[in-house]
Design an enzyme around this catalytic site. Structure first.
Site, mmCIF file in Angstrom:
data_model
loop_
_atom_site.group_PDB
_atom_site.id
_atom_site.type_symbol
_atom_site.label_atom_id
_atom_site.label_comp_id
_atom_site.label_asym_id
_atom_site.label_seq_id
_atom_site.Cartn_x
_atom_site.Cartn_y
_atom_site.Cartn_z
ATOM 1 N N ASP A 15 -1.808 5.408 -5.117
ATOM 2 C CA ASP A 15 -1.731 6.867 -5.271
ATOM 3 C C ASP A 15 -3.068 7.470 -5.711
ATOM 4 O O ASP A 15 -3.835 6.832 -6.421
ATOM 5 C CB ASP A 15 -0.633 7.189 -6.303
ATOM 6 C CG ASP A 15 -0.166 8.628 -6.199
ATOM 7 O OD1 ASP A 15 -0.441 9.296 -5.172
ATOM 8 O OD2 ASP A 15 0.479 9.103 -7.159
ATOM 9 N N HIS A 32 -7.624 9.533 2.300
ATOM 10 C CA HIS A 32 -6.824 8.457 2.895
ATOM 11 C C HIS A 32 -7.731 7.411 3.555
ATOM 12 O O HIS A 32 -7.457 6.220 3.504
ATOM 13 C CB HIS A 32 -5.826 9.016 3.909
ATOM 14 C CG HIS A 32 -4.802 9.917 3.267
ATOM 15 N ND1 HIS A 32 -4.077 9.540 2.168
ATOM 16 C CD2 HIS A 32 -4.418 11.189 3.547
ATOM 17 C CE1 HIS A 32 -3.275 10.541 1.802
ATOM 18 N NE2 HIS A 32 -3.474 11.556 2.623
ATOM 19 N N LEU A 125 -2.107 -15.616 1.058
ATOM 20 C CA LEU A 125 -1.412 -14.393 0.631
ATOM 21 C C LEU A 125 -0.424 -13.897 1.691
ATOM 22 O O LEU A 125 -0.754 -13.884 2.880
ATOM 23 C CB LEU A 125 -2.467 -13.299 0.396
ATOM 24 C CG LEU A 125 -1.942 -11.898 0.073
ATOM 25 C CD1 LEU A 125 -1.394 -11.855 -1.359
ATOM 26 C CD2 LEU A 125 -3.050 -10.853 0.234
#
Ligand code: IPE
Ligand code: IPE
Ligand code: MG
Length: 240
Positions: A15, A32, A125
């Site tokens: 955020d 963004h 991962l």
């Protein structure tokens, strides 16, 4: 950092992109873009330190409420990022998407399926992207599928347990999240992993907006996690 001391599954609510841009007098879409590059850096770092699962909140079911040009800019970033994802298999990163894909065009859905397929045997991962994701929608969909199976006689009500229910979620084969990190000074979940976070630890970071988030911030959140005592309703600390 010692692998032994890592939480198994970290979630990040990425955020603060819009505020980062606004502070610089830039359009929100530049925030963004900066946030996307931070995300790529953090994903690589998480793999490097040996983290097993990282879920990133990319776009919520509520984010469609934003102005169309902002939504379009996020989807454009997603499209180009999906093309780059081909490289993850080589880095031993396994990619997964959670959320409702049906709202996206065929090309995006195809790219998602390709990224998952190409990287499915990676053992490093597992990078999970929550896109058009909402925790309530996820739980509602699970309930609907269970009801359909029960109506067909494939399932008895007493067979519905917490464990069997969770297999109907997008995260069916992914362990519950241990640590949720949210930068930008907001102290809420915003519909992120609401089932899976029942016993998660939370680290809220006031001083950092997502585009400025650094590997050292991930280290700091993991360090903070280690000072928490996780009892899961019992009396002893089961952390570490
Ligand atoms: C997070 O940053 C990215 C998405 C929700 C897609 P925001 O766009 O929410 O940034 P702020 O909260 O407005 O600063
Ligand atoms: C949550 O952030 C969603 C993502 C980071 C993708 P928002 O910015 O949408 O959340 P609210 O609106 O502040 O709760
Ligand atoms: Mg926000």
């Amino acid at each position: 950092m010692n692998e032994r001391f890592l939480p198994t599954h970290v979630g990040i609510i990425m955020d603060g992109n819009g505020r980062w841009a606004q502070k610089r007098g830039l359009p929100r879409k530049m925030g963004h873009r900066a946030g996307a590059s931070t995300f790529k850096e953090i994903a690589r770092y998480a793999n490097k330190i040996g983290l097993k699962y990282l879920t990133a909140y990319v776009f919520s079911t509520e984010n469609w409420k934003r102005p169309q040009d902002e939504v379009d800019s996020i989807i454009a970033l997603l499209r180009s990022y999906l093309d780059e994802m081909d490289g993850y298999a080589k880095e031993n990163i396994r990619v997964r998407f959670i959320g409702d894909r049906t709202s996206f065009d065929d090309d995006i859905r195809g790219k998602m399926a390709r990224a998952e397929e190409k990287s499915k045997n990676a053992t490093g991962l597992t990078l999970i992207l929550a896109i058009n994701y909402g925790g309530r929608a996820e739980i509602t969909n699970a309930a609907r599928r269970i009801a359909e199976e029960a109506a067909k006689g494939m399932l008895q009500p007493e067979e519905i347990t917490e464990e069997s229910f969770s297999r109907y979620l997008y995260t069916n084969d992914i362990p519950d999240v241990d640590l949720i990190i949210r930068p930008s000074g907001e102290y809420r979940l915003s519909n992120f992993l609401i089932w899976q976070s029942a016993y998660a630890e939370y680290v809220f970071m006031d001083g950092v907006l997502w585009p400025n988030f650094k590997p050292a911030d991930l280290d700091a959140a993991i360090e903070e996690y280690h000072h928490r005592s996780r009892r899961f309703g019992g009396l002893s600390n089961q952390n570490g």
